[in-house]
Write a protein that holds these residues in place. Structure first.
Motif, short mmCIF file in Angstrom:
data_model
loop_
_atom_site.label_atom_id
_atom_site.label_comp_id
_atom_site.label_asym_id
_atom_site.label_seq_id
_atom_site.Cartn_x
_atom_site.Cartn_y
_atom_site.Cartn_z
N GLN A 48 0.84 -1.20 0.00
CA GLN A 48 0.00 0.00 0.00
C GLN A 48 0.87 1.25 0.00
O GLN A 48 0.63 2.19 -0.77
CB GLN A 48 -0.92 0.01 1.22
CG GLN A 48 -1.82 1.22 1.25
CD GLN A 48 -2.79 1.21 2.42
OE1 GLN A 48 -2.92 0.19 3.10
NE2 GLN A 48 -3.44 2.32 2.65
N SER A 49 1.91 1.27 0.83
CA SER A 49 2.80 2.43 0.87
C SER A 49 3.51 2.62 -0.47
O SER A 49 3.64 3.74 -0.96
CB SER A 49 3.85 2.25 1.96
OG SER A 49 3.26 2.21 3.22
N ALA A 50 3.96 1.51 -1.06
CA ALA A 50 4.65 1.59 -2.34
C ALA A 50 3.70 2.06 -3.45
O ALA A 50 4.09 2.86 -4.31
CB ALA A 50 5.26 0.24 -2.69
N ALA A 51 2.46 1.59 -3.43
CA ALA A 51 1.49 2.01 -4.44
C ALA A 51 1.19 3.51 -4.30
O ALA A 51 1.09 4.23 -5.30
CB ALA A 51 0.20 1.19 -4.31
N GLU A 52 1.05 3.97 -3.06
CA GLU A 52 0.83 5.41 -2.84
C GLU A 52 2.00 6.22 -3.39
O GLU A 52 1.81 7.24 -4.05
CB GLU A 52 0.66 5.70 -1.35
CG GLU A 52 -0.64 5.25 -0.77
CD GLU A 52 -0.69 5.42 0.75
OE1 GLU A 52 0.20 6.08 1.32
OE2 GLU A 52 -1.64 4.90 1.35
N ARG A 53 3.21 5.74 -3.12
CA ARG A 53 4.40 6.45 -3.60
C ARG A 53 4.45 6.42 -5.13
O ARG A 53 4.82 7.41 -5.76
CB ARG A 53 5.66 5.81 -3.01
CG ARG A 53 6.90 6.62 -3.29
CD ARG A 53 8.09 6.12 -2.52
NE ARG A 53 7.94 6.40 -1.10
CZ ARG A 53 8.78 6.00 -0.17
NH1 ARG A 53 9.84 5.29 -0.50
NH2 ARG A 53 8.59 6.31 1.08
N ALA A 54 4.07 5.29 -5.72
CA ALA A 54 4.08 5.20 -7.19
C ALA A 54 3.08 6.16 -7.80
O ALA A 54 3.38 6.83 -8.80
CB ALA A 54 3.79 3.76 -7.62
N ILE A 55 1.90 6.26 -7.21
CA ILE A 55 0.89 7.19 -7.72
C ILE A 55 1.39 8.63 -7.56
O ILE A 55 1.24 9.45 -8.46
CB ILE A 55 -0.46 6.97 -7.00
CG1 ILE A 55 -1.05 5.62 -7.42
CG2 ILE A 55 -1.42 8.11 -7.30
CD1 ILE A 55 -2.23 5.17 -6.58
N GLU A 56 2.01 8.91 -6.41
CA GLU A 56 2.55 10.23 -6.16
C GLU A 56 3.63 10.60 -7.17
O GLU A 56 3.74 11.75 -7.60
CB GLU A 56 3.20 10.23 -4.76
CG GLU A 56 2.85 11.36 -3.87
CD GLU A 56 3.48 11.15 -2.49
OE1 GLU A 56 4.72 11.19 -2.40
OE2 GLU A 56 2.72 10.92 -1.54
N LYS A 57 4.43 9.62 -7.56
CA LYS A 57 5.59 9.85 -8.42
C LYS A 57 5.38 9.37 -9.85
O LYS A 57 6.34 9.22 -10.61
CB LYS A 57 6.83 9.14 -7.84
CG LYS A 57 7.17 9.52 -6.43
CD LYS A 57 7.64 10.94 -6.35
CE LYS A 57 8.04 11.28 -4.91
NZ LYS A 57 8.53 12.61 -4.76
N GLN A 58 4.13 9.15 -10.24
CA GLN A 58 3.88 8.61 -11.58
C GLN A 58 4.41 9.51 -12.68
O GLN A 58 4.77 9.04 -13.76
CB GLN A 58 2.41 8.32 -11.78
CG GLN A 58 1.52 9.53 -11.94
CD GLN A 58 0.07 9.13 -12.14
OE1 GLN A 58 -0.24 7.99 -12.44
NE2 GLN A 58 -0.83 10.08 -11.96
#
Length: 177
Positions: A48-58
């Protein structure tokens, strides 16, 4: 730069990125479980944390490159950050491990007893050994200074000190048993 504004991304690109991210979630979960040694809850939090970071940094993802590799790299880096953070300041303490940690009874009486026992042991060794132990061990004199003070050779001071310390150890060990 958390406060810096993010570049604008169009809605179609966001939707496509979201679908691609959802498709890669099983691979992210598998990798997270390996990193977390099979702990599903911790692995799910990591994903979940990694997915949030990926969305943030897409906006940093370059289309045409390997999305799975990019996402697994984020999972890995997030895990490393979490481990470092836990090592610096653990958020909780296992109560089974913590039982008795940080709890210390008063030690003034223990110190007083130890001093009393040492004084009694010093009284039981021969006077020349006692003087050597107190001069070198207590007053901090070096062997040469103690030899001058006692008017004896340095070898005699060393011998008396060695025998005095050995006798003190023997007396203290006998009193503990």
């Amino acid at each position: 730069m958390r406060g810096a504004p993010r570049p604008l991304v169009d809605a179609e690109a966001m939707r496509a990125f979201g679908e691609a991210l959802r498709a890669e979630m099983p691979a992210m979960r598998r990798y997270a479980r390996k990193l977390c040694r099979g702990d599903r809850d911790v692995a799910d939090d990591l994903v979940q944390s990694a997915a949030e970071r990926a969305i943030e940094k897409q906006h940093l993802f370059r289309s045409g490159t390997n999305l799975r590799a990019w996402l697994l790299c984020i999972v890995h880096n997030t895990h490393c950050s979490d481990v470092r953070r836990a090592l610096r300041a653990p958020d909780c303490l296992d109560l089974d491990v913590a039982d008795g940690i940080g709890v210390a009874g008063p030690n003034q009486s223990d110190i007083g007893l130890a001093v009393r026992d040492l004084a009694a042991a010093l009284d039981r060794i021969p006077p020349e050994q006692r003087r050597a132990v107190l001069a070198v061990g207590g007053d901090g004199l070096d062997y040469a200074a103690a030899a001058r003070e006692f008017g004896v050779p340095i070898g005699t001071v060393r011998s008396r000190l060695f025998r005095g310390r050995a006798e003190l150890r023997r007396i203290v060990e006998r009193s503990i048993e």
